[in-house]
Design a protein around this motif. Structure first.
Motif, PDB file in Angstrom:
ATOM      1  N   THR A   6     -70.407  20.358 -30.651  1.00 23.04           N
ATOM      2  CA  THR A   6     -70.492  19.066 -31.343  1.00 23.04           C
ATOM      3  C   THR A   6     -69.268  18.191 -31.125  1.00 23.04           C
ATOM      4  O   THR A   6     -69.258  17.042 -31.550  1.00 23.04           O
ATOM      5  CB  THR A   6     -70.692  19.276 -32.860  1.00 23.04           C
ATOM      6  N   THR A   7     -68.243  18.718 -30.437  1.00 24.55           N
ATOM      7  CA  THR A   7     -67.024  17.923 -30.237  1.00 24.55           C
ATOM      8  C   THR A   7     -67.065  17.085 -28.959  1.00 24.55           C
ATOM      9  O   THR A   7     -66.217  16.218 -28.784  1.00 24.55           O
ATOM     10  CB  THR A   7     -65.772  18.836 -30.188  1.00 24.55           C
ATOM     11  N   VAL A   8     -68.027  17.327 -28.072  1.00 30.47           N
ATOM     12  CA  VAL A   8     -68.058  16.550 -26.829  1.00 30.47           C
ATOM     13  C   VAL A   8     -68.557  15.140 -27.104  1.00 30.47           C
ATOM     14  O   VAL A   8     -69.249  14.881 -28.097  1.00 30.47           O
ATOM     15  CB  VAL A   8     -68.926  17.218 -25.730  1.00 30.47           C
ATOM     16  N   GLN A  45     -73.523  13.725 -31.007  1.00 30.96           N
ATOM     17  CA  GLN A  45     -74.445  13.328 -32.075  1.00 30.96           C
ATOM     18  C   GLN A  45     -75.645  12.588 -31.513  1.00 30.96           C
ATOM     19  O   GLN A  45     -76.776  12.799 -31.947  1.00 30.96           O
ATOM     20  CB  GLN A  45     -73.731  12.463 -33.122  1.00 30.96           C
ATOM     21  N   ASP A  46     -75.429  11.739 -30.509  1.00 31.77           N
ATOM     22  CA  ASP A  46     -76.554  11.024 -29.897  1.00 31.77           C
ATOM     23  C   ASP A  46     -77.552  12.011 -29.298  1.00 31.77           C
ATOM     24  O   ASP A  46     -78.772  11.851 -29.444  1.00 31.77           O
ATOM     25  CB  ASP A  46     -76.066  10.070 -28.809  1.00 31.77           C
ATOM     26  N   THR A  47     -77.049  13.040 -28.626  1.00 29.03           N
ATOM     27  CA  THR A  47     -77.919  14.052 -28.024  1.00 29.03           C
ATOM     28  C   THR A  47     -78.660  14.840 -29.102  1.00 29.03           C
ATOM     29  O   THR A  47     -79.863  15.094 -28.984  1.00 29.03           O
ATOM     30  CB  THR A  47     -77.109  15.015 -27.142  1.00 29.03           C
ATOM     31  N   LEU A  48     -77.946  15.235 -30.156  1.00 33.74           N
ATOM     32  CA  LEU A  48     -78.576  16.001 -31.225  1.00 33.74           C
ATOM     33  C   LEU A  48     -79.688  15.197 -31.896  1.00 33.74           C
ATOM     34  O   LEU A  48     -80.753  15.731 -32.211  1.00 33.74           O
ATOM     35  CB  LEU A  48     -77.535  16.439 -32.263  1.00 33.74           C
ATOM     36  N   THR A  49     -79.462  13.901 -32.087  1.00 34.36           N
ATOM     37  CA  THR A  49     -80.474  13.061 -32.712  1.00 34.36           C
ATOM     38  C   THR A  49     -81.664  12.847 -31.777  1.00 34.36           C
ATOM     39  O   THR A  49     -82.815  13.029 -32.167  1.00 34.36           O
ATOM     40  CB  THR A  49     -79.884  11.700 -33.124  1.00 34.36           C
ATOM     41  N   ASN A  72     -75.061  22.093 -24.401  1.00 31.42           N
ATOM     42  CA  ASN A  72     -74.906  20.685 -24.035  1.00 31.42           C
ATOM     43  C   ASN A  72     -75.147  20.489 -22.541  1.00 31.42           C
ATOM     44  O   ASN A  72     -75.031  21.433 -21.760  1.00 31.42           O
ATOM     45  CB  ASN A  72     -73.468  20.213 -24.329  1.00 31.42           C
ATOM     46  N   ALA A  73     -75.405  19.251 -22.160  1.00 26.15           N
ATOM     47  CA  ALA A  73     -75.571  18.935 -20.738  1.00 26.15           C
ATOM     48  C   ALA A  73     -74.298  19.277 -19.964  1.00 26.15           C
ATOM     49  O   ALA A  73     -74.356  19.724 -18.822  1.00 26.15           O
ATOM     50  CB  ALA A  73     -75.914  17.458 -20.564  1.00 26.15           C
ATOM     51  N   GLU A  74     -73.143  19.103 -20.600  1.00 27.27           N
ATOM     52  CA  GLU A  74     -71.856  19.354 -19.941  1.00 27.27           C
ATOM     53  C   GLU A  74     -71.595  20.837 -19.683  1.00 27.27           C
ATOM     54  O   GLU A  74     -70.831  21.189 -18.797  1.00 27.27           O
ATOM     55  CB  GLU A  74     -70.686  18.792 -20.776  1.00 27.27           C
TER      56      GLU A  74
END
Length: 197
Positions: A77-79, A83-87, A63-65
């Protein structure tokens, strides 16, 4: 004497049956995969070892974080906005994510449409084909902002892992070769599409 011939024939047939059954996939000879990230990490290592210098580029994973530089990483997937990033970045819609319990990602840090890859552990192997279809449909129908990638591959690894990669055709072909080299017969190319027509 006839009994000995029959006995030897029966023994020979038993050996032949065992030998022919040597290619059967059993629990003992199944490929062991620790997690989704292992697939990308081993494939990326093979890729870098087998391509020319001009096909190697900086990557980031996760993730970016909590981005990990120069290698793939687990995607949390909890951050918030996961979901927006995955899509948006990996073409993994909610339906697909609901089928998984472990995701790893990596992308070209300079231009994601040159190379982006993700590995998914499908919690129920019976859903692997559905996961492949979902990834294919979402990727093909994606509204690309910075130019369409040239090629998409989706590969099943074993019974319950699905790997997708899209980007430059030469890069994706080399990534596919690396993946199938590392995982052999258990890596099956389910989708290979030219996206830029």
């Amino acid at each position: 004497m006839k009994k000995l011939v029959v006995l030897f024939t029966a023994i020979a047939m038993a050996f032949l049956c065992v030998a022919c059954g040597g290619n059967t996939i059993t629990e003992e000879n199944k490929v062991q995969i620790a997690d989704a990230n292992e697939i990308l990490a081993k494939t990326w290592a093979e890729y870098k070892a087998s391509v020319s210098e001009d096909l190697i580029f900086p990557v980031g994973g996760g993730n970016a974080e909590n981005m990990v530089m120069d290698e793939p990483a687990k995607f949390d997937t909890t951050v918030e906005a996961a979901q927006d990033t995955l899509t948006a970045s990996f073409c993994a819609n909610e339906e697909l994510v609901a089928m998984t319990d472990d995701i790893a990602t990596m992308m070209n840090m300079m231009m994601s449409n040159n190379f982006t890859a993700a590995s998914y552990h499908i919690t129920d192997a019976a859903n692997a084909e559905k996961a492949v279809s979902s990834l294919k449909e979402t990727t093909i129908n994606n509204q690309w902002m910075c130019g369409m990638p040239e090629k998409l591959i989706i590969v099943t690894v074993g019974e319950d892992y699905v790997v997708s990669a899209f980007g430059n055709g030469q890069v994706i072909d080399a990534f596919k070769t690396a993946l199938t080299t590392v995982y052999g017969d258990v890596a099956v190319v389910a989708v290979e599409e030219n996206l830029a027509q």
